[in-house]
Design a protein around this motif. Structure first.
Motif, PDB file in Angstrom:
ATOM      1  N   LYS A   1       0.780  -1.135  -0.295  1.00  0.00           N
ATOM      2  CA  LYS A   1       0.002   0.084   0.013  1.00  0.00           C
ATOM      3  C   LYS A   1       1.058   1.310  -0.119  1.00  0.00           C
ATOM      4  O   LYS A   1       1.842   1.320   0.802  1.00  0.00           O
ATOM      5  CB  LYS A   1      -0.988  -0.023   1.382  1.00  0.00           C
ATOM      6  CG  LYS A   1      -1.970  -1.181   1.151  1.00  0.00           C
ATOM      7  CD  LYS A   1      -3.065  -0.968   2.317  1.00  0.00           C
ATOM      8  CE  LYS A   1      -3.987  -2.024   2.127  1.00  0.00           C
ATOM      9  NZ  LYS A   1      -5.181  -1.817   3.033  1.00  0.00           N
ATOM     10  N   LEU A   2       0.722   1.997  -0.811  1.00  0.00           N
ATOM     11  CA  LEU A   2       1.517   3.239  -1.025  1.00  0.00           C
ATOM     12  C   LEU A   2       0.617   4.515  -0.518  1.00  0.00           C
ATOM     13  O   LEU A   2      -0.439   4.827  -0.857  1.00  0.00           O
ATOM     14  CB  LEU A   2       1.689   3.614  -2.542  1.00  0.00           C
ATOM     15  CG  LEU A   2       2.432   4.916  -2.888  1.00  0.00           C
ATOM     16  CD1 LEU A   2       3.907   4.840  -2.590  1.00  0.00           C
ATOM     17  CD2 LEU A   2       2.368   5.191  -4.564  1.00  0.00           C
ATOM     18  N   ALA A   3       1.376   5.144   0.272  1.00  0.00           N
ATOM     19  CA  ALA A   3       1.147   6.500   0.979  1.00  0.00           C
ATOM     20  C   ALA A   3       2.015   7.680   0.366  1.00  0.00           C
ATOM     21  O   ALA A   3       3.437   7.379   0.544  1.00  0.00           O
ATOM     22  CB  ALA A   3       1.117   6.574   2.300  1.00  0.00           C
ATOM     23  N   ILE A   4       1.608   8.867  -0.159  1.00  0.00           N
ATOM     24  CA  ILE A   4       2.597   9.786  -0.383  1.00  0.00           C
ATOM     25  C   ILE A   4       2.265  11.095   0.520  1.00  0.00           C
ATOM     26  O   ILE A   4       1.358  11.333   0.588  1.00  0.00           O
ATOM     27  CB  ILE A   4       2.267   9.972  -1.697  1.00  0.00           C
ATOM     28  CG1 ILE A   4       2.615   8.927  -2.762  1.00  0.00           C
ATOM     29  CG2 ILE A   4       3.351  11.127  -2.372  1.00  0.00           C
ATOM     30  CD1 ILE A   4       2.055   8.941  -4.283  1.00  0.00           C
ATOM     31  N   LEU A   5       3.274  11.581   1.032  1.00  0.00           N
ATOM     32  CA  LEU A   5       3.242  12.803   1.767  1.00  0.00           C
ATOM     33  C   LEU A   5       3.764  14.036   1.053  1.00  0.00           C
ATOM     34  O   LEU A   5       4.907  14.124   0.391  1.00  0.00           O
ATOM     35  CB  LEU A   5       4.130  12.739   3.096  1.00  0.00           C
ATOM     36  CG  LEU A   5       3.402  11.935   4.271  1.00  0.00           C
ATOM     37  CD1 LEU A   5       2.944  10.540   3.921  1.00  0.00           C
ATOM     38  CD2 LEU A   5       4.317  11.900   5.489  1.00  0.00           C
ATOM     39  N   ILE A   6       3.011  15.149   0.916  1.00  0.00           N
ATOM     40  CA  ILE A   6       3.307  16.424   0.214  1.00  0.00           C
ATOM     41  C   ILE A   6       3.036  17.499   0.915  1.00  0.00           C
ATOM     42  O   ILE A   6       2.430  17.505   2.182  1.00  0.00           O
ATOM     43  CB  ILE A   6       2.559  16.251  -1.138  1.00  0.00           C
ATOM     44  CG1 ILE A   6       0.875  16.353  -0.546  1.00  0.00           C
ATOM     45  CG2 ILE A   6       2.595  14.914  -2.006  1.00  0.00           C
ATOM     46  CD1 ILE A   6       0.133  16.813  -1.917  1.00  0.00           C
ATOM     47  N   SER A   7       3.723  18.642   0.473  1.00  0.00           N
ATOM     48  CA  SER A   7       3.288  19.933   0.984  1.00  0.00           C
ATOM     49  C   SER A   7       2.864  20.895   0.056  1.00  0.00           C
ATOM     50  O   SER A   7       2.593  21.954   0.393  1.00  0.00           O
ATOM     51  CB  SER A   7       4.515  20.660   2.011  1.00  0.00           C
ATOM     52  OG  SER A   7       4.868  19.781   3.052  1.00  0.00           O
TER      53      SER A   7
ATOM     54  N   ILE B   1      -1.275  12.416   1.689  1.00  0.00           N
ATOM     55  CA  ILE B   1      -1.474  13.454   2.852  1.00  0.00           C
ATOM     56  C   ILE B   1      -0.742  14.451   2.702  1.00  0.00           C
ATOM     57  O   ILE B   1       0.496  14.458   2.429  1.00  0.00           O
ATOM     58  CB  ILE B   1      -0.899  12.274   4.408  1.00  0.00           C
ATOM     59  CG1 ILE B   1      -2.041  10.971   4.417  1.00  0.00           C
ATOM     60  CG2 ILE B   1      -1.141  13.487   5.466  1.00  0.00           C
ATOM     61  CD1 ILE B   1      -1.157  10.278   5.402  1.00  0.00           C
ATOM     62  N   SER B   2      -1.268  15.639   3.056  1.00  0.00           N
ATOM     63  CA  SER B   2      -0.731  16.692   3.226  1.00  0.00           C
ATOM     64  C   SER B   2      -0.804  17.514   4.544  1.00  0.00           C
ATOM     65  O   SER B   2      -1.699  17.536   5.172  1.00  0.00           O
ATOM     66  CB  SER B   2      -1.144  17.911   1.670  1.00  0.00           C
ATOM     67  OG  SER B   2      -0.661  19.022   2.027  1.00  0.00           O
ATOM     68  N   ASN B   3       0.306  18.199   4.852  1.00  0.00           N
ATOM     69  CA  ASN B   3       0.359  19.091   6.203  1.00  0.00           C
ATOM     70  C   ASN B   3      -0.024  20.722   5.800  1.00  0.00           C
ATOM     71  O   ASN B   3      -0.335  21.250   6.672  1.00  0.00           O
ATOM     72  CB  ASN B   3       1.869  19.161   6.790  1.00  0.00           C
ATOM     73  CG  ASN B   3       2.859  19.917   5.794  1.00  0.00           C
ATOM     74  OD1 ASN B   3       2.810  19.703   4.683  1.00  0.00           O
ATOM     75  ND2 ASN B   3       3.520  20.889   6.352  1.00  0.00           N
TER      76      ASN B   3
ATOM     77  N   MET C   1       7.587  19.104   3.398  1.00  0.00           N
ATOM     78  CA  MET C   1       8.364  20.067   4.138  1.00  0.00           C
ATOM     79  C   MET C   1       8.400  19.918   5.682  1.00  0.00           C
ATOM     80  O   MET C   1       8.193  20.991   6.449  1.00  0.00           O
ATOM     81  CB  MET C   1       8.046  21.522   3.637  1.00  0.00           C
ATOM     82  CG  MET C   1       7.890  21.618   1.924  1.00  0.00           C
ATOM     83  SD  MET C   1       9.609  21.028   1.305  1.00  0.00           S
ATOM     84  CE  MET C   1      10.681  22.456   2.125  1.00  0.00           C
ATOM     85  N   ARG C   2       8.618  18.650   6.124  1.00  0.00           N
ATOM     86  CA  ARG C   2       8.689  18.454   7.706  1.00  0.00           C
ATOM     87  C   ARG C   2       9.908  17.518   7.780  1.00  0.00           C
ATOM     88  O   ARG C   2      10.027  16.606   6.856  1.00  0.00           O
ATOM     89  CB  ARG C   2       7.525  17.995   8.034  1.00  0.00           C
ATOM     90  CG  ARG C   2       6.307  19.086   8.278  1.00  0.00           C
ATOM     91  CD  ARG C   2       5.233  18.671   9.149  1.00  0.00           C
ATOM     92  NE  ARG C   2       5.457  18.068  10.686  1.00  0.00           N
ATOM     93  CZ  ARG C   2       5.686  19.062  11.690  1.00  0.00           C
ATOM     94  NH1 ARG C   2       5.239  20.234  11.605  1.00  0.00           N
ATOM     95  NH2 ARG C   2       6.050  18.462  12.807  1.00  0.00           N
ATOM     96  N   ILE C   3      10.360  17.602   8.840  1.00  0.00           N
ATOM     97  CA  ILE C   3      11.288  16.416   9.249  1.00  0.00           C
ATOM     98  C   ILE C   3      10.781  15.382   9.988  1.00  0.00           C
ATOM     99  O   ILE C   3      10.041  15.856  11.060  1.00  0.00           O
ATOM    100  CB  ILE C   3      12.686  17.144   9.999  1.00  0.00           C
ATOM    101  CG1 ILE C   3      13.299  18.238   9.208  1.00  0.00           C
ATOM    102  CG2 ILE C   3      13.495  16.158  10.483  1.00  0.00           C
ATOM    103  CD1 ILE C   3      14.403  19.213  10.000  1.00  0.00           C
TER     104      ILE C   3
END
Length: 207
Positions: A4-10, A36-38, A96-98
């Motif tokens: 299952k692929l999750a992608i985190l973006i900003s 998921i985006s912050n 753009m988060r650590i």
């Protein structure tokens, strides 16, 4: 069982778009599960929805807790979609988060990032400018696993770009970005098809 692929973006999500389009076009055996985006304003959210991928927002602006406390919110969303350490791949695409050490340990060798240089050269910020100012003839991009260091995880895929005499940070960044789209897709495909093995610092490719 497919990963299952999750992608985190900003932000714009151009690497995310390249990955999601390639999965459909090339029939890569992985399930795009959630983006998921912050940042609620991230342009990539609209792109993901247009490609029939679920989206979630875990806003970071104004969050007063620790990195781990924020990352636990991300984990809550991942759990909601059944994205667990043993069945997942998480791609950072301009996120753009650590990440906290706790999150990285939980998803060890399950998190990918892409960096606009040929690592280990020019880690950290402003890699394209670093490359131009150093006088090297080539730069490029690197897809690597995420560990607790800064761009120090095991290297999976690299693509090179020749630096021109009249290159600026902007022109070089644009050409590297085109290579990023290619490299990230290749790395996701290799992992989805179970064609790599990680032993210590080395990534070995399987037939």
């Amino acid at each position: 069982m497919l990963l299952k692929l999750a992608i985190l973006i900003s932000g714009r999500g151009s690497n995310m778009r390249a990955i999601l389009r390639a999965i459909k076009k090339q029939n890569i055996p992985i399930v795009p599960t959630v983006v998921i985006s912050n940042k609620p304003s991230a342009r990539g959210l609209r792109i993901a929805r247009g490609l029939d991928v679920k989206t979630e927002i875990v806003e970071s602006k104004g969050f007063q807790g620790s990195r781990w406390e924020y990352d636990q919110k991300i984990i809550g969303v991942l759990n909601k979609y059944g994205v667990m350490p043993k069945n997942s791949l998480i791609c950072l695409a301009g996120f753009m988060r650590i990440l906290s050490p706790e999150f990285i340990k939980k998803f060890k060798n399950r998190i990918l990032n892409i960096h606009p240089s040929i690592l280990p050269a020019f880690p950290g910020l402003d890699a394209q400018r670093q490359a131009i100012e150093s006088g090297v003839s080539h730069s490029g991009c690197t897809v690597h696993f995420v560990d607790e260091g800064v761009d120090t995880g095991q290297i999976i895929v690299q693509e090179t770009v020749k630096i021109k005499n009249d290159d600026t940070e902007e022109t070089l960044s644009k050409r590297i970005l085109a290579k990023e789209h290619k490299a990230y897709v290749k790395a996701v495909k290799l992992i989805a098809e179970k064609k790599i093995n990680v032993t210590g610092r080395k990534v070995k490719f399987l037939a």
